[in-house]
Design a protein around this motif. Structure first.
Motif, PDB file in Angstrom:
ATOM      1  N   LEU A 146       0.877  -1.163   0.000  1.00 39.95           N
ATOM      2  CA  LEU A 146       0.000   0.000   0.000  1.00 39.95           C
ATOM      3  C   LEU A 146       0.915   1.214   0.000  1.00 39.95           C
ATOM      4  O   LEU A 146       1.746   1.366   0.903  1.00 39.95           O
ATOM      5  N   ALA A 147       0.819   2.036  -1.029  1.00 40.26           N
ATOM      6  CA  ALA A 147       1.618   3.258  -1.112  1.00 40.26           C
ATOM      7  C   ALA A 147       0.699   4.435  -0.812  1.00 40.26           C
ATOM      8  O   ALA A 147      -0.336   4.605  -1.451  1.00 40.26           O
ATOM      9  N   ILE A 148       1.086   5.218   0.180  1.00 42.10           N
ATOM     10  CA  ILE A 148       0.318   6.410   0.534  1.00 42.10           C
ATOM     11  C   ILE A 148       1.148   7.621   0.143  1.00 42.10           C
ATOM     12  O   ILE A 148       2.279   7.781   0.605  1.00 42.10           O
ATOM     13  N   VAL A 149       0.571   8.453  -0.718  1.00 45.45           N
ATOM     14  CA  VAL A 149       1.215   9.707  -1.089  1.00 45.45           C
ATOM     15  C   VAL A 149       0.557  10.786  -0.238  1.00 45.45           C
ATOM     16  O   VAL A 149      -0.643  11.033  -0.355  1.00 45.45           O
ATOM     17  N   GLU A 150       1.352  11.381   0.632  1.00 46.42           N
ATOM     18  CA  GLU A 150       0.856  12.389   1.571  1.00 46.42           C
ATOM     19  C   GLU A 150       1.198  13.776   1.031  1.00 46.42           C
ATOM     20  O   GLU A 150       2.359  14.077   0.779  1.00 46.42           O
ATOM     21  N   PHE A 151       0.168  14.595   0.847  1.00 40.18           N
ATOM     22  CA  PHE A 151       0.341  15.938   0.303  1.00 40.18           C
ATOM     23  C   PHE A 151       0.241  16.984   1.401  1.00 40.18           C
ATOM     24  O   PHE A 151      -0.670  16.960   2.213  1.00 40.18           O
ATOM     25  N   ASP A 152       1.206  17.902   1.400  1.00 39.67           N
ATOM     26  CA  ASP A 152       1.225  19.018   2.337  1.00 39.67           C
ATOM     27  C   ASP A 152       1.547  20.269   1.527  1.00 39.67           C
ATOM     28  O   ASP A 152       2.713  20.587   1.301  1.00 39.67           O
ATOM     29  N   GLY A 153       0.496  20.930   1.025  1.00 42.39           N
ATOM     30  CA  GLY A 153       0.702  22.081   0.141  1.00 42.39           C
ATOM     31  C   GLY A 153       1.313  21.617  -1.167  1.00 42.39           C
ATOM     32  O   GLY A 153       0.816  20.691  -1.807  1.00 42.39           O
TER      33      GLY A 153
ATOM     34  N   SER B 293       5.136  13.386   0.206  1.00 43.51           N
ATOM     35  CA  SER B 293       6.021  12.296   0.623  1.00 43.51           C
ATOM     36  C   SER B 293       5.292  10.982   0.381  1.00 43.51           C
ATOM     37  O   SER B 293       4.070  10.914   0.400  1.00 43.51           O
ATOM     38  N   VAL B 294       6.087   9.937   0.131  1.00 42.42           N
ATOM     39  CA  VAL B 294       5.526   8.626  -0.177  1.00 42.42           C
ATOM     40  C   VAL B 294       5.865   7.668   0.958  1.00 42.42           C
ATOM     41  O   VAL B 294       7.006   7.615   1.418  1.00 42.42           O
ATOM     42  N   HIS B 295       4.869   6.927   1.387  1.00 41.33           N
ATOM     43  CA  HIS B 295       5.021   5.944   2.455  1.00 41.33           C
ATOM     44  C   HIS B 295       4.552   4.596   1.927  1.00 41.33           C
ATOM     45  O   HIS B 295       3.481   4.508   1.330  1.00 41.33           O
ATOM     46  N   TYR B 296       5.336   3.531   2.146  1.00 43.15           N
ATOM     47  CA  TYR B 296       4.961   2.178   1.729  1.00 43.15           C
ATOM     48  C   TYR B 296       4.638   1.343   2.965  1.00 43.15           C
ATOM     49  O   TYR B 296       5.345   1.413   3.962  1.00 43.15           O
ATOM     50  N   ILE B 297       3.588   0.539   2.822  1.00 43.15           N
ATOM     51  CA  ILE B 297       3.207  -0.351   3.910  1.00 43.15           C
ATOM     52  C   ILE B 297       3.149  -1.773   3.365  1.00 43.15           C
ATOM     53  O   ILE B 297       2.416  -2.061   2.416  1.00 43.15           O
ATOM     54  N   ARG B 298       3.934  -2.647   3.972  1.00 41.43           N
ATOM     55  CA  ARG B 298       3.907  -4.068   3.631  1.00 41.43           C
ATOM     56  C   ARG B 298       2.818  -4.746   4.450  1.00 41.43           C
ATOM     57  O   ARG B 298       2.640  -4.428   5.628  1.00 41.43           O
ATOM     58  N   GLU B 299       2.134  -5.677   3.843  1.00 38.80           N
ATOM     59  CA  GLU B 299       1.072  -6.420   4.520  1.00 38.80           C
ATOM     60  C   GLU B 299       0.182  -5.493   5.356  1.00 38.80           C
ATOM     61  O   GLU B 299       0.089  -5.634   6.578  1.00 38.80           O
ATOM     62  N   PRO B 300      -0.472  -4.543   4.689  1.00 38.04           N
ATOM     63  CA  PRO B 300      -1.244  -3.540   5.427  1.00 38.04           C
ATOM     64  C   PRO B 300      -2.518  -4.064   6.091  1.00 38.04           C
ATOM     65  O   PRO B 300      -2.997  -3.466   7.045  1.00 38.04           O
TER      66      PRO B 300
ATOM     67  N   SER C 231      -3.487   8.040  10.288  1.00 35.34           N
ATOM     68  CA  SER C 231      -2.333   8.106  11.193  1.00 35.34           C
ATOM     69  C   SER C 231      -1.871   6.722  11.636  1.00 35.34           C
ATOM     70  O   SER C 231      -0.672   6.479  11.782  1.00 35.34           O
ATOM     71  N   GLU C 232      -2.800   5.778  11.828  1.00 34.89           N
ATOM     72  CA  GLU C 232      -2.420   4.423  12.224  1.00 34.89           C
ATOM     73  C   GLU C 232      -1.703   3.695  11.084  1.00 34.89           C
ATOM     74  O   GLU C 232      -0.738   2.965  11.319  1.00 34.89           O
ATOM     75  N   LEU C 233      -2.162   3.889   9.862  1.00 33.09           N
ATOM     76  CA  LEU C 233      -1.474   3.282   8.726  1.00 33.09           C
ATOM     77  C   LEU C 233      -0.058   3.837   8.588  1.00 33.09           C
ATOM     78  O   LEU C 233       0.883   3.095   8.322  1.00 33.09           O
ATOM     79  N   LEU C 234       0.093   5.133   8.784  1.00 28.74           N
ATOM     80  CA  LEU C 234       1.420   5.746   8.653  1.00 28.74           C
ATOM     81  C   LEU C 234       2.413   5.201   9.675  1.00 28.74           C
ATOM     82  O   LEU C 234       3.616   5.155   9.421  1.00 28.74           O
ATOM     83  N   LYS C 235       1.924   4.736  10.821  1.00 25.59           N
ATOM     84  CA  LYS C 235       2.812   4.151  11.836  1.00 25.59           C
ATOM     85  C   LYS C 235       3.477   2.869  11.340  1.00 25.59           C
ATOM     86  O   LYS C 235       4.525   2.479  11.837  1.00 25.59           O
ATOM     87  N   GLN C 236       2.869   2.205  10.364  1.00 32.39           N
ATOM     88  CA  GLN C 236       3.399   0.957   9.803  1.00 32.39           C
ATOM     89  C   GLN C 236       4.312   1.207   8.600  1.00 32.39           C
ATOM     90  O   GLN C 236       4.896   0.274   8.075  1.00 32.39           O
ATOM     91  N   ALA C 237       4.385   2.439   8.141  1.00 30.20           N
ATOM     92  CA  ALA C 237       5.024   2.753   6.858  1.00 30.20           C
ATOM     93  C   ALA C 237       6.548   2.737   6.919  1.00 30.20           C
ATOM     94  O   ALA C 237       7.145   2.983   7.952  1.00 30.20           O
ATOM     95  N   VAL C 238       7.117   2.412   5.748  1.00 32.10           N
ATOM     96  CA  VAL C 238       8.557   2.499   5.524  1.00 32.10           C
ATOM     97  C   VAL C 238       8.791   3.369   4.288  1.00 32.10           C
ATOM     98  O   VAL C 238       7.868   3.611   3.506  1.00 32.10           O
ATOM     99  N   LYS C 239      10.019   3.804   4.118  1.00 36.31           N
ATOM    100  CA  LYS C 239      10.365   4.589   2.925  1.00 36.31           C
ATOM    101  C   LYS C 239      10.393   3.655   1.728  1.00 36.31           C
ATOM    102  O   LYS C 239      10.725   2.472   1.859  1.00 36.31           O
TER     103      LYS C 239
END
Length: 96
Positions: A48-55, A59-66, A83-91
Motif C-alpha cells: 500500500l503506497a500512501i502519497v501524503e500531500f502538504d501544500g 512524501s511517499v510511504h509504503y506499507i507491507r502487509e497492510p 495516522s495508524e497506517l502511517l505508523k506501519q510505513a517504511v520509505k
C-alpha cells in the motif's frame, strides 16, 4: 486489487502497489474489499503506497502487509485511520 505492477530490479519479483493519496492530517483512507483481498492473497508482493500531500510538497510511504483480515460478507470498502497506517510505513527504498 492494485494500481501499479512493478518489477523489483534487485530480485526480479513482481510487486503489486495500491496507491492512495491524502492530504496531511486527513483522518481516514478508504480501501475497497477487492484491494484488501488482493493484498491478503499476495502478502509478499503487495504494498500500500500512501502519497501524503502538504501544500506543494509530498512524501511517499509504503506499507507491507497492510491488512490482516478479510472484510465481512457484504462489505464493499473500509475506512482505515490515516495516522495508524502511517505508523506501519517504511520509505520506498526500504521495500526491497
Amino acid at each position: 486489487g492494485y494500481d501499479i505492477e512493478s518489477i523489483n530490479r534487485k530480485t526480479g519479483r513482481v510487486r503489486f502497489i495500491e496507491v492512495k493519496g491524502r492530504v496531511t492530517g486527513a483522518s481516514t483512507i478508504t480501501v475497497t474489499k477487492n484491494e484488501i483481498l488482493y493484498s491478503l492473497n499476495k502478502p509478499d508482493s503487495y504494498f500500500l503506497a500512501i502519497v501524503e500531500f502538504d501544500g506543494d510538497e509530498h512524501s511517499v510511504h509504503y506499507i507491507r502487509e497492510p491488512f490482516t483480515q478479510k472484510p465481512e460478507f457484504g462489505v464493499t470498502s473500509i475506512n482505515y485511520s490515516f495516522s495508524e497506517l502511517l505508523k506501519q510505513a517504511v520509505k520506498p527504498e526500504d521495500t526491497v
